[in-house]
Design a protein around this motif. Structure first.
Motif, PDB file in Angstrom:
ATOM      1  N   GLN A  76       0.830  -1.207   0.000  1.00 34.96           N
ATOM      2  CA  GLN A  76       0.000   0.000   0.000  1.00 34.96           C
ATOM      3  C   GLN A  76       0.864   1.256   0.000  1.00 34.96           C
ATOM      4  O   GLN A  76       0.606   2.186  -0.762  1.00 34.96           O
ATOM      5  CB  GLN A  76      -0.921   0.012   1.220  1.00 34.96           C
ATOM      6  CG  GLN A  76      -1.743   1.284   1.341  1.00 34.96           C
ATOM      7  CD  GLN A  76      -2.569   1.320   2.593  1.00 34.96           C
ATOM      8  OE1 GLN A  76      -2.955   0.287   3.125  1.00 34.96           O
ATOM      9  NE2 GLN A  76      -2.867   2.507   3.078  1.00 34.96           N
TER      10      GLN A  76
ATOM     11  N   HIS B  78      -4.482   9.075  -1.631  1.00 31.05           N
ATOM     12  CA  HIS B  78      -5.783   9.720  -1.464  1.00 31.05           C
ATOM     13  C   HIS B  78      -6.764   8.758  -0.788  1.00 31.05           C
ATOM     14  O   HIS B  78      -6.672   7.536  -0.931  1.00 31.05           O
ATOM     15  CB  HIS B  78      -6.327  10.184  -2.820  1.00 31.05           C
ATOM     16  CG  HIS B  78      -5.525  11.307  -3.387  1.00 31.05           C
ATOM     17  ND1 HIS B  78      -4.432  11.093  -4.180  1.00 31.05           N
ATOM     18  CD2 HIS B  78      -5.634  12.646  -3.231  1.00 31.05           C
ATOM     19  CE1 HIS B  78      -3.902  12.254  -4.523  1.00 31.05           C
ATOM     20  NE2 HIS B  78      -4.622  13.215  -3.953  1.00 31.05           N
ATOM     21  N   PHE B  79      -7.728   9.337  -0.096  1.00 27.29           N
ATOM     22  CA  PHE B  79      -8.621   8.546   0.761  1.00 27.29           C
ATOM     23  C   PHE B  79      -9.324   7.426   0.013  1.00 27.29           C
ATOM     24  O   PHE B  79      -9.324   6.284   0.461  1.00 27.29           O
ATOM     25  CB  PHE B  79      -9.659   9.460   1.437  1.00 27.29           C
ATOM     26  CG  PHE B  79     -10.639   8.694   2.270  1.00 27.29           C
ATOM     27  CD1 PHE B  79     -10.287   8.223   3.519  1.00 27.29           C
ATOM     28  CD2 PHE B  79     -11.916   8.416   1.791  1.00 27.29           C
ATOM     29  CE1 PHE B  79     -11.186   7.499   4.290  1.00 27.29           C
ATOM     30  CE2 PHE B  79     -12.823   7.705   2.552  1.00 27.29           C
ATOM     31  CZ  PHE B  79     -12.452   7.243   3.811  1.00 27.29           C
ATOM     32  N   TRP B  80      -9.953   7.706  -1.122  1.00 27.87           N
ATOM     33  CA  TRP B  80     -10.784   6.695  -1.778  1.00 27.87           C
ATOM     34  C   TRP B  80      -9.956   5.558  -2.374  1.00 27.87           C
ATOM     35  O   TRP B  80     -10.388   4.406  -2.374  1.00 27.87           O
ATOM     36  CB  TRP B  80     -11.698   7.327  -2.826  1.00 27.87           C
ATOM     37  CG  TRP B  80     -12.749   8.166  -2.164  1.00 27.87           C
ATOM     38  CD1 TRP B  80     -12.856   9.527  -2.200  1.00 27.87           C
ATOM     39  CD2 TRP B  80     -13.788   7.700  -1.306  1.00 27.87           C
ATOM     40  NE1 TRP B  80     -13.904   9.937  -1.429  1.00 27.87           N
ATOM     41  CE2 TRP B  80     -14.516   8.838  -0.861  1.00 27.87           C
ATOM     42  CE3 TRP B  80     -14.200   6.450  -0.860  1.00 27.87           C
ATOM     43  CZ2 TRP B  80     -15.599   8.757  -0.011  1.00 27.87           C
ATOM     44  CZ3 TRP B  80     -15.297   6.364  -0.018  1.00 27.87           C
ATOM     45  CH2 TRP B  80     -15.977   7.499   0.406  1.00 27.87           C
ATOM     46  N   SER B  81      -8.763   5.855  -2.853  1.00 33.29           N
ATOM     47  CA  SER B  81      -7.889   4.785  -3.351  1.00 33.29           C
ATOM     48  C   SER B  81      -7.476   3.860  -2.213  1.00 33.29           C
ATOM     49  O   SER B  81      -7.502   2.632  -2.346  1.00 33.29           O
ATOM     50  CB  SER B  81      -6.631   5.377  -3.987  1.00 33.29           C
ATOM     51  OG  SER B  81      -6.962   6.227  -5.034  1.00 33.29           O
ATOM     52  N   THR B  82      -7.095   4.464  -1.103  1.00 36.26           N
ATOM     53  CA  THR B  82      -6.696   3.677   0.065  1.00 36.26           C
ATOM     54  C   THR B  82      -7.882   2.901   0.624  1.00 36.26           C
ATOM     55  O   THR B  82      -7.743   1.722   0.983  1.00 36.26           O
ATOM     56  CB  THR B  82      -6.117   4.608   1.149  1.00 36.26           C
ATOM     57  OG1 THR B  82      -5.023   5.325   0.592  1.00 36.26           O
ATOM     58  CG2 THR B  82      -5.649   3.829   2.353  1.00 36.26           C
ATOM     59  N   PHE B  83      -9.057   3.544   0.671  1.00 35.41           N
ATOM     60  CA  PHE B  83     -10.256   2.879   1.175  1.00 35.41           C
ATOM     61  C   PHE B  83     -10.609   1.662   0.325  1.00 35.41           C
ATOM     62  O   PHE B  83     -10.896   0.580   0.860  1.00 35.41           O
ATOM     63  CB  PHE B  83     -11.427   3.876   1.188  1.00 35.41           C
ATOM     64  CG  PHE B  83     -12.708   3.300   1.707  1.00 35.41           C
ATOM     65  CD1 PHE B  83     -12.903   3.137   3.058  1.00 35.41           C
ATOM     66  CD2 PHE B  83     -13.712   2.920   0.826  1.00 35.41           C
ATOM     67  CE1 PHE B  83     -14.086   2.604   3.545  1.00 35.41           C
ATOM     68  CE2 PHE B  83     -14.892   2.387   1.297  1.00 35.41           C
ATOM     69  CZ  PHE B  83     -15.085   2.229   2.663  1.00 35.41           C
ATOM     70  N   LYS B  84     -10.563   1.825  -0.989  1.00 34.92           N
ATOM     71  CA  LYS B  84     -10.872   0.713  -1.893  1.00 34.92           C
ATOM     72  C   LYS B  84      -9.877  -0.437  -1.705  1.00 34.92           C
ATOM     73  O   LYS B  84     -10.272  -1.609  -1.629  1.00 34.92           O
ATOM     74  CB  LYS B  84     -10.855   1.202  -3.340  1.00 34.92           C
ATOM     75  CG  LYS B  84     -11.152   0.135  -4.356  1.00 34.92           C
ATOM     76  CD  LYS B  84     -11.071   0.710  -5.757  1.00 34.92           C
ATOM     77  CE  LYS B  84     -11.145  -0.401  -6.788  1.00 34.92           C
ATOM     78  NZ  LYS B  84     -10.912   0.089  -8.143  1.00 34.92           N
TER      79      LYS B  84
ATOM     80  N   GLN C  66      -8.030  -1.111   0.996  1.00 31.48           N
ATOM     81  CA  GLN C  66      -8.239  -1.723   2.304  1.00 31.48           C
ATOM     82  C   GLN C  66      -9.495  -2.596   2.315  1.00 31.48           C
ATOM     83  O   GLN C  66      -9.516  -3.655   2.946  1.00 31.48           O
ATOM     84  CB  GLN C  66      -8.343  -0.649   3.395  1.00 31.48           C
ATOM     85  CG  GLN C  66      -7.037   0.029   3.715  1.00 31.48           C
ATOM     86  CD  GLN C  66      -6.087  -0.908   4.430  1.00 31.48           C
ATOM     87  OE1 GLN C  66      -6.489  -1.741   5.228  1.00 31.48           O
ATOM     88  NE2 GLN C  66      -4.810  -0.763   4.136  1.00 31.48           N
TER      89      GLN C  66
END
Length: 115
Positions: A24, A31-37, A39
């Motif tokens: 990761q 960015h939040f949404w890339s990391t959220f997806k 995870q």
């Protein structure tokens, strides 16, 4: 035999967790949404890794009857894995200070275990 099962389970679980976080940090956009997806997709792997670590600690407790010692061993394994991940993903070569630190940790574990 419980020692080996415990060590193997802890090693597999901790290695999996460290590989996910290392991947990761190197390859996933912060960015939040890339990391959220990412995870969210890794949840099944995190579940398997956490079960592996949990059972490794449980079997280590059966073998040693000392939770503190089992957790210290788990942290030592994690330090070694972290050095490995740093080299694998970031091409960081451990310095002599790193090796001295590992020797201090190993010496401390040996001293704690002696009666």
């Amino acid at each position: 035999m419980m020692y080996l099962i415990s060590l193997a389970l802890m090693f597999v679980g901790l290695t999996s967790i460290n590989i996910i976080f290392s991947y990761q940090s190197k390859h996933i956009d912060p960015h939040f949404w890339s990391t959220f997806k990412f995870q969210l997709m890794m949840l099944p792997l995190f579940l398997a890794a956490n079960l592996s670590v949990g059972y490794g600690v449980k079997f280590g407790m059966k073998a040693l009857n000392q939770l503190g010692y089992v957790l210290i061993i788990a942290k030592c394994i994690e330090v070694l894995i972290s050095i490995w991940m740093g080299y694998w993903f970031m091409k960081e070569t451990p310095s002599w200070k790193t090796w001295i630190g590992l020797i201090v940790i190993i010496t401390g574990v040996i001293l704690v275990k002696q009666k």
